[in-house]
Design an enzyme around this catalytic site. Structure first.
Site, PDB file in Angstrom:
ATOM      1  N   ASP A 119       0.646  -0.981  -0.031  1.00  0.00           N
ATOM      2  CA  ASP A 119       0.090  -0.011  -0.137  1.00  0.00           C
ATOM      3  C   ASP A 119       0.968   1.377  -0.055  1.00  0.00           C
ATOM      4  O   ASP A 119       1.391   1.463   0.998  1.00  0.00           O
ATOM      5  CB  ASP A 119      -0.876   0.161   1.222  1.00  0.00           C
ATOM      6  CG  ASP A 119      -2.072   0.992   0.972  1.00  0.00           C
ATOM      7  OD1 ASP A 119      -1.742   2.381   0.682  1.00  0.00           O
ATOM      8  OD2 ASP A 119      -3.229   0.781   1.157  1.00  0.00           O
ATOM      9  N   SER A 179     -18.866  -8.955  -6.260  1.00  0.00           N
ATOM     10  CA  SER A 179     -19.528  -8.022  -5.215  1.00  0.00           C
ATOM     11  C   SER A 179     -20.006  -8.812  -3.957  1.00  0.00           C
ATOM     12  O   SER A 179     -20.266  -9.749  -4.092  1.00  0.00           O
ATOM     13  CB  SER A 179     -20.329  -6.960  -5.712  1.00  0.00           C
ATOM     14  OG  SER A 179     -21.677  -7.382  -5.743  1.00  0.00           O
ATOM     15  N   CYS A 180     -19.966  -7.972  -2.990  1.00  0.00           N
ATOM     16  CA  CYS A 180     -20.526  -8.416  -1.683  1.00  0.00           C
ATOM     17  C   CYS A 180     -21.930  -8.830  -1.945  1.00  0.00           C
ATOM     18  O   CYS A 180     -22.544  -9.772  -1.483  1.00  0.00           O
ATOM     19  CB  CYS A 180     -20.193  -7.553  -0.378  1.00  0.00           C
ATOM     20  SG  CYS A 180     -21.021  -5.933  -0.960  1.00  0.00           S
ATOM     21  N   THR A 192     -20.361   2.946   2.269  1.00  0.00           N
ATOM     22  CA  THR A 192     -18.830   2.448   2.335  1.00  0.00           C
ATOM     23  C   THR A 192     -18.132   3.689   2.018  1.00  0.00           C
ATOM     24  O   THR A 192     -18.610   5.003   1.912  1.00  0.00           O
ATOM     25  CB  THR A 192     -19.052   1.776   0.981  1.00  0.00           C
ATOM     26  OG1 THR A 192     -19.428   2.582  -0.267  1.00  0.00           O
ATOM     27  CG2 THR A 192     -19.714   0.497   1.157  1.00  0.00           C
ATOM     28  N   ASN A 213     -21.466  -6.927   4.508  1.00  0.00           N
ATOM     29  CA  ASN A 213     -20.718  -6.755   3.269  1.00  0.00           C
ATOM     30  C   ASN A 213     -19.324  -6.724   3.469  1.00  0.00           C
ATOM     31  O   ASN A 213     -18.659  -6.428   2.379  1.00  0.00           O
ATOM     32  CB  ASN A 213     -21.346  -5.398   2.795  1.00  0.00           C
ATOM     33  CG  ASN A 213     -21.736  -4.386   3.885  1.00  0.00           C
ATOM     34  OD1 ASN A 213     -22.572  -4.433   4.697  1.00  0.00           O
ATOM     35  ND2 ASN A 213     -20.703  -3.361   3.888  1.00  0.00           N
TER      36      ASN A 213
END
Length: 336
Positions: A34, A150-151, A181, A315
């Site tokens: 990252d 996706s969730c 989100t 999620n």
């Protein structure tokens, strides 16, 4: 031997995939990349989480990365995926969780650094999508870049699969009532492509688009063109719920639908599909491992061919668990 995993992007999903991997035991995280956070800050963000609580283990730092539960994990800060030296750490499977490199071409850049496979933790426009319990058995070892969908697709697809297999779905509309989100705004702010999406997340119910229902047609081809849907973003920090309203080919009762879903939750979809008859609310499912938890008391039938089905999902946590499960699964296929 557990597959060695690298994580690119240490945001919400990256960190929760990491936590799940530590709990899971079937995969071994050896590196994280990252470019936007330093190692000591990554340690802090991993240790403390407003939604899922403190990390249950030890976290330290050293000159090259993190030490988690006594195990060293390399930490890189490369902006270009092709420049991340995954090969030096032995990381064969990469979780691409930046939300930026979601096409096959962009995600494949990880392979240049020594990785063998890339799992995108988001929907992809062109990479094959796999949903555990639904179409994961169609994975073949020649696939190098894939998507965990996706969730919301992970919640809807197991539900739709059971209903379609047992009763047949003629057509359906889905609404996900979805927690806010990181892409949303803390206060009203510019959002040129989605004006409503620029409004304060914690004060509004915000209608939004989602490709989750259409994506089910990619993982269950017989449902292609039969489902579409939308989202309502709501002021909760985690846990969402799918409302699937559909017309059935085969006339049935709501009790028979409940029985089919309960049977699936205890057998072929155990651990993927949950089933409850309790009077739950969203916060009761924070940290739940399932992709989808069918709420038997929340659904209704208008008649024997037209029903509304309700299924919950964490999620963040449940989805991240499936990312780990997918890697564990494909690594076994690759080893054959």
């Amino acid at each position: 031997m557990a597959p060695k995993v690298g994580i690119n992007g240490f945001g919400r999903i990256g960190r929760i995939v990491f936590r799940n991997a530590i709990n899971h035991g079937e995969v071994d995280v050896v590196a994280v990349n990252d470019p936007f956070i330093e190692t000591h800050y990554a340690a802090y963000m991993l240790k403390y989480d407003s939604t899922h609580g403190q990390f249950k283990g030890t976290i330290e730092t050293y000159e090259e990365g993190l030490i988690v539960n006594g195990k060293k994990i390399r930490f890189f800060a490369e902006r270009d995926p092709a420049a991340i030296p995954w090969g030096t750490t032995g990381a064969d499977y990469i979780v691409e969780s930046t939300g930026v490199f979601t096409t096959q071409e962009k995600a494949a850049a990880h392979l240049k650094g020594g990785a063998k496979k890339v799992v995108i933790s988001a929907p992809s426009a062109d990479a094959p999508m796999f949903v555990m319990g639904v179409n994961n058995t169609s994975y073949t070892k020649d696939i190098n870049v894939l998507s965990n969908a996706s969730c919301t697709t992970n919640c809807l697809a197991p539900l739709a699969k059971v209903i379609n297999d047992k009763f047949g779905i003629v057509e359906g509309l889905m609404t996900t009532v979805h927690s806010y989100t990181a892409t949303q705004k803390v206060v009203d702010a510019p959002s040129s492509k989605d004006w409503r999406g620029g409004r304060t997340a914690a004060q509004n119910i915000i209608p939004s688009s989602t490709g989750a229902a259409k994506a089910v047609g990619k993982v269950i081809p017989t449902l292609n063109g039969k489902l579409t849907g939308m989202a309502m973003r709501v002021p909760t920090s985690n846990v969402s719920v799918v409302d699937l309203t559909c017309r059935l080919e085969k006339a049935t009762s709501y009790d028979e639908i409940k029985k089919a879903l309960k049977d699936a939750s205890e057998n072929e979809l155990k651990g993927i599909l949950g089933y409850t008859e309790d009077d739950i609310v969203s916060s009761d499912l924070n940290g739940d491992d399932h992709s989808s938890i069918f709420d038997a008391k929340a659904g209704i039938a208008l008649n024997s061919n037209f029903v509304k089905l309700v299924s919950w999902y964490d999620n963040e946590w449940g989805y991240s668990r499936r990312v780990v499960d997918l890697i564990a699964y494909i690594s076994k296929v690759d080893a054959q």
